[in-house]
Write a protein that holds these residues in place. Sequence first.
Motif, PDB file in Angstrom:
ATOM      1  N   ALA A   1      52.066  39.181  48.967  1.00  0.00           N
ATOM      2  CA  ALA A   1      52.164  37.725  49.009  1.00  0.00           C
ATOM      3  C   ALA A   1      53.225  37.268  48.018  1.00  0.00           C
ATOM      4  N   ASP A   2      54.026  36.298  48.409  1.00  0.00           N
ATOM      5  CA  ASP A   2      55.039  35.735  47.529  1.00  0.00           C
ATOM      6  C   ASP A   2      54.380  34.667  46.659  1.00  0.00           C
ATOM      7  N   PRO A   3      54.180  34.937  45.373  1.00  0.00           N
ATOM      8  CA  PRO A   3      53.481  33.976  44.514  1.00  0.00           C
ATOM      9  C   PRO A   3      54.266  32.691  44.276  1.00  0.00           C
ATOM     10  N   PHE A   4      55.542  32.665  44.654  1.00  0.00           N
ATOM     11  CA  PHE A   4      56.375  31.480  44.446  1.00  0.00           C
ATOM     12  C   PHE A   4      56.570  30.683  45.736  1.00  0.00           C
ATOM     13  N   SER A   5      55.744  30.946  46.734  1.00  0.00           N
ATOM     14  CA  SER A   5      55.863  30.264  48.023  1.00  0.00           C
ATOM     15  C   SER A   5      54.901  29.095  48.167  1.00  0.00           C
ATOM     16  N   GLY A   6      54.105  28.830  47.145  1.00  0.00           N
ATOM     17  CA  GLY A   6      53.124  27.753  47.222  1.00  0.00           C
ATOM     18  C   GLY A   6      51.734  28.227  47.607  1.00  0.00           C
ATOM     19  N   VAL A   7      51.574  29.527  47.830  1.00  0.00           N
ATOM     20  CA  VAL A   7      50.259  30.070  48.157  1.00  0.00           C
ATOM     21  C   VAL A   7      49.363  29.999  46.919  1.00  0.00           C
ATOM     22  N   VAL A   8      48.081  29.740  47.141  1.00  0.00           N
ATOM     23  CA  VAL A   8      47.099  29.697  46.052  1.00  0.00           C
ATOM     24  C   VAL A   8      46.437  31.073  46.002  1.00  0.00           C
ATOM     25  N   LEU A   9      46.542  31.747  44.872  1.00  0.00           N
ATOM     26  CA  LEU A   9      46.006  33.101  44.707  1.00  0.00           C
ATOM     27  C   LEU A   9      44.748  33.040  43.855  1.00  0.00           C
ATOM     28  N   VAL A  10      43.668  33.618  44.358  1.00  0.00           N
ATOM     29  CA  VAL A  10      42.385  33.584  43.665  1.00  0.00           C
ATOM     30  C   VAL A  10      41.985  35.014  43.338  1.00  0.00           C
ATOM     31  N   PHE A  11      41.685  35.267  42.067  1.00  0.00           N
ATOM     32  CA  PHE A  11      41.310  36.596  41.600  1.00  0.00           C
ATOM     33  C   PHE A  11      39.917  36.552  40.980  1.00  0.00           C
ATOM     34  N   ARG A  12      39.216  37.662  41.045  1.00  0.00           N
ATOM     35  CA  ARG A  12      37.869  37.747  40.492  1.00  0.00           C
ATOM     36  C   ARG A  12      37.797  38.792  39.387  1.00  0.00           C
ATOM     37  N   ALA A  13      36.823  38.629  38.513  1.00  0.00           N
ATOM     38  CA  ALA A  13      36.534  39.617  37.482  1.00  0.00           C
ATOM     39  C   ALA A  13      35.498  40.598  38.023  1.00  0.00           C
ATOM     40  N   LYS A  14      35.237  41.665  37.281  1.00  0.00           N
ATOM     41  CA  LYS A  14      34.200  42.615  37.710  1.00  0.00           C
ATOM     42  C   LYS A  14      32.859  41.916  37.852  1.00  0.00           C
ATOM     43  N   ARG A  15      32.539  41.092  36.861  1.00  0.00           N
ATOM     44  CA  ARG A  15      31.352  40.252  37.011  1.00  0.00           C
ATOM     45  C   ARG A  15      31.776  39.082  37.871  1.00  0.00           C
ATOM     46  N   ALA A  16      31.007  38.734  38.820  1.00  0.00           N
ATOM     47  CA  ALA A  16      31.399  37.705  39.790  1.00  0.00           C
ATOM     48  C   ALA A  16      31.235  36.292  39.247  1.00  0.00           C
ATOM     49  N   ASP A  17      31.109  36.134  37.942  1.00  0.00           N
ATOM     50  CA  ASP A  17      30.911  34.793  37.381  1.00  0.00           C
ATOM     51  C   ASP A  17      32.210  34.133  36.923  1.00  0.00           C
ATOM     52  N   ARG A  18      33.352  34.839  37.066  1.00  0.00           N
ATOM     53  CA  ARG A  18      34.627  34.305  36.594  1.00  0.00           C
ATOM     54  C   ARG A  18      35.707  34.448  37.656  1.00  0.00           C
TER      55      ARG A  18
ATOM     56  N   LYS B   1      40.122  33.473  38.370  1.00  0.00           N
ATOM     57  CA  LYS B   1      41.412  32.961  37.918  1.00  0.00           C
ATOM     58  C   LYS B   1      42.197  32.587  39.160  1.00  0.00           C
ATOM     59  N   ILE B   2      42.861  31.456  39.079  1.00  0.00           N
ATOM     60  CA  ILE B   2      43.646  30.936  40.189  1.00  0.00           C
ATOM     61  C   ILE B   2      45.081  30.801  39.701  1.00  0.00           C
ATOM     62  N   VAL B   3      46.015  31.320  40.482  1.00  0.00           N
ATOM     63  CA  VAL B   3      47.434  31.240  40.147  1.00  0.00           C
ATOM     64  C   VAL B   3      48.150  30.548  41.296  1.00  0.00           C
ATOM     65  N   LEU B   4      49.000  29.577  40.943  1.00  0.00           N
ATOM     66  CA  LEU B   4      49.814  28.924  41.961  1.00  0.00           C
ATOM     67  C   LEU B   4      51.118  28.447  41.355  1.00  0.00           C
ATOM     68  N   TRP B   5      52.120  28.320  42.207  1.00  0.00           N
ATOM     69  CA  TRP B   5      53.435  27.822  41.803  1.00  0.00           C
ATOM     70  C   TRP B   5      53.498  26.346  42.159  1.00  0.00           C
ATOM     71  N   ASP B   6      53.788  25.489  41.186  1.00  0.00           N
ATOM     72  CA  ASP B   6      53.813  24.052  41.456  1.00  0.00           C
ATOM     73  C   ASP B   6      55.226  23.504  41.634  1.00  0.00           C
ATOM     74  N   GLY B   7      56.199  24.380  41.708  1.00  0.00           N
ATOM     75  CA  GLY B   7      57.587  23.955  41.873  1.00  0.00           C
ATOM     76  C   GLY B   7      58.385  24.039  40.597  1.00  0.00           C
ATOM     77  N   SER B   8      57.707  24.021  39.457  1.00  0.00           N
ATOM     78  CA  SER B   8      58.418  24.107  38.181  1.00  0.00           C
ATOM     79  C   SER B   8      57.911  25.245  37.312  1.00  0.00           C
ATOM     80  N   GLY B   9      56.810  25.859  37.683  1.00  0.00           N
ATOM     81  CA  GLY B   9      56.262  26.970  36.910  1.00  0.00           C
ATOM     82  C   GLY B   9      54.950  27.450  37.496  1.00  0.00           C
ATOM     83  N   LEU B  10      54.495  28.588  36.987  1.00  0.00           N
ATOM     84  CA  LEU B  10      53.213  29.135  37.422  1.00  0.00           C
ATOM     85  C   LEU B  10      52.083  28.411  36.704  1.00  0.00           C
ATOM     86  N   VAL B  11      51.050  28.083  37.442  1.00  0.00           N
ATOM     87  CA  VAL B  11      49.865  27.429  36.893  1.00  0.00           C
ATOM     88  C   VAL B  11      48.722  28.436  36.942  1.00  0.00           C
ATOM     89  N   LEU B  12      48.015  28.577  35.831  1.00  0.00           N
ATOM     90  CA  LEU B  12      46.874  29.477  35.753  1.00  0.00           C
ATOM     91  C   LEU B  12      45.635  28.659  35.447  1.00  0.00           C
TER      92      LEU B  12
END
Length: 118
Positions: free
Chosen positions: A36-53, A55-66
């Motif tokens: 997946a191209d992380p700079f294409s506007g796609v919203v990327l969702v990641f999980r931790a080993k414990r399913a309680d956390r 992280k979401i990464v997305l490109w807003d046009g000026s930088g990566l947002v975490l």
Amino acid sequence: MITLPSGARVLLASQPVDFRKGAHALAALAAEVLSADPFSGVVLVFRAKRADRIKIVLWDGSGLVLIAKQLEGGAFRWPPVVDGAVRLTPVEFAALFDGIDWTRVQSAKRIPTPSVPA
């Protein structure tokens, strides 16, 4: 609450990731493992080993947002752990982000565009 436009692409990485990773490392992981191209506007969702956390990464046009979220006294609903990613609709993503079982949420059905009879 995070609201996404109706046409947003949301990819949920089903494999747990090391939560010490920051935005750039997660973006590189998305490019390498999820193709997946992380700079294409796609919203990327990641999980931790414990399913309680998550992280979401997305490109807003000026930088990566975490964005990071941890549920208190509960766990996010995840698909089975396999390689690859699961595509979610913005409605399913909103349910996941709120800690609701996103598999029980249905998006509004697409209404066909009327056409002029020939």
